[in-house]
Write a protein that holds these residues in place. Structure first.
Motif, PDB file in Angstrom:
ATOM      1  N   SER A  21       8.393   6.891   0.803  1.00 47.68           N
ATOM      2  CA  SER A  21       7.990   5.626   0.270  1.00 47.68           C
ATOM      3  C   SER A  21       9.385   4.545  -0.057  1.00 47.68           C
ATOM      4  O   SER A  21      10.406   5.173   0.296  1.00 47.68           O
ATOM      5  N   ALA A  23      10.074   1.735  -2.774  1.00 46.48           N
ATOM      6  CA  ALA A  23      10.051   0.562  -3.553  1.00 46.48           C
ATOM      7  C   ALA A  23      10.847  -0.607  -3.462  1.00 46.48           C
ATOM      8  O   ALA A  23      12.100  -0.467  -3.540  1.00 46.48           O
ATOM      9  N   ASP A  72       1.494  -1.607  -0.283  1.00 44.38           N
ATOM     10  CA  ASP A  72       0.694  -1.848  -1.525  1.00 44.38           C
ATOM     11  C   ASP A  72       1.249  -2.891  -2.165  1.00 44.38           C
ATOM     12  O   ASP A  72       2.329  -2.833  -2.966  1.00 44.38           O
ATOM     13  N   LYS A  75       2.131  -2.905  -6.037  1.00 42.96           N
ATOM     14  CA  LYS A  75       2.915  -1.919  -6.438  1.00 42.96           C
ATOM     15  C   LYS A  75       4.368  -2.372  -5.821  1.00 42.96           C
ATOM     16  O   LYS A  75       5.344  -1.474  -5.989  1.00 42.96           O
ATOM     17  N   ASN A  76       4.462  -3.462  -5.011  1.00 39.81           N
ATOM     18  CA  ASN A  76       5.801  -3.691  -4.242  1.00 39.81           C
ATOM     19  C   ASN A  76       6.313  -2.595  -3.507  1.00 39.81           C
ATOM     20  O   ASN A  76       7.410  -2.080  -3.566  1.00 39.81           O
ATOM     21  N   ALA A  77       5.471  -1.903  -2.882  1.00 43.14           N
ATOM     22  CA  ALA A  77       5.777  -0.543  -1.967  1.00 43.14           C
ATOM     23  C   ALA A  77       5.151  -0.625  -0.651  1.00 43.14           C
ATOM     24  O   ALA A  77       4.290  -1.091  -0.381  1.00 43.14           O
TER      25      ALA A  77
END
Length: 123
Positions: A21, A23, A72, A75-77
Motif C-alpha cells: 500500500s 498512502a 483508490d 483514500k488517496n492510496a
C-alpha cells in the motif's frame, strides 16, 4: 508537504502473495500518475508498474500476469497486489507520484518518492 508512505512489505515464500500500500498526502492525488518501482541489491532501480490518473497503465514484462496495480482516489492510496512471487522479486519497492505519466517510465524526473518497503521472497 507531500508524503508517500509505503507499507505491506515483508518476508514471503516463493509462490506466495503480498499486497503493498502507498498512502499519499499533501497532493491532489486524483491528478497524479502513480507508479511502483523496485531496486534489488546491486541492481538499478526499475519500473514495476505505472498507472495514469486516467487509467492508462503499463506493467514490466517480468511482472505481467502476477502483479496488479489499483488506486483508490477517495483514500488517496495506491496498491500493488503481488501474486506468485519469485525470489527475483526481492527488492525494496518504492511508490512514486508525478503529474506526468510519461515521467514514470524511467523515474529519473519523478516528482515524489516514498521511502520504500522491503519485500523478501525466499526460495
Amino acid at each position: 508537504q507531500v508524503q508517500l508512505v509505503e507499507s505491506g512489505g515483508g518476508l514471503v515464500q516463493a509462490g506466495g502473495s503480498l499486497r503493498l500500500s502507498c498512502a499519499a498526502s499533501g497532493l491532489t492525488f486524483s491528478s497524479y500518475a502513480m507508479g511502483w518501482f523496485r531496486q534489488a541489491p546491486g541492481k538499478e532501480r526499475e519500473l514495476v508498474v505505472r498507472k495514469s490518473s486516467g487509467g492508462t497503465f503499463y506493467y514490466a514484462d517480468s511482472v505481467k500476469g502476477r502483479f496488479t496495480i489499483s488506486r483508490d482516489n477517495a483514500k488517496n492510496a495506491v496498491y500493488l497486489q503481488m501474486n506468485s512471487l519469485k525470489p527475483e522479486d526481492t527488492a525494496v519497492y518504492y511508490c512514486a507520484a508525478d503529474p506526468t505519466y510519461g515521467r514514470l517510465r524511467v523515474g529519473t524526473r519523478v516528482e515524489y518518492w516514498g521511502k520504500g518497503t522491503l519485500v523478501t521472497v525466499s526460495s
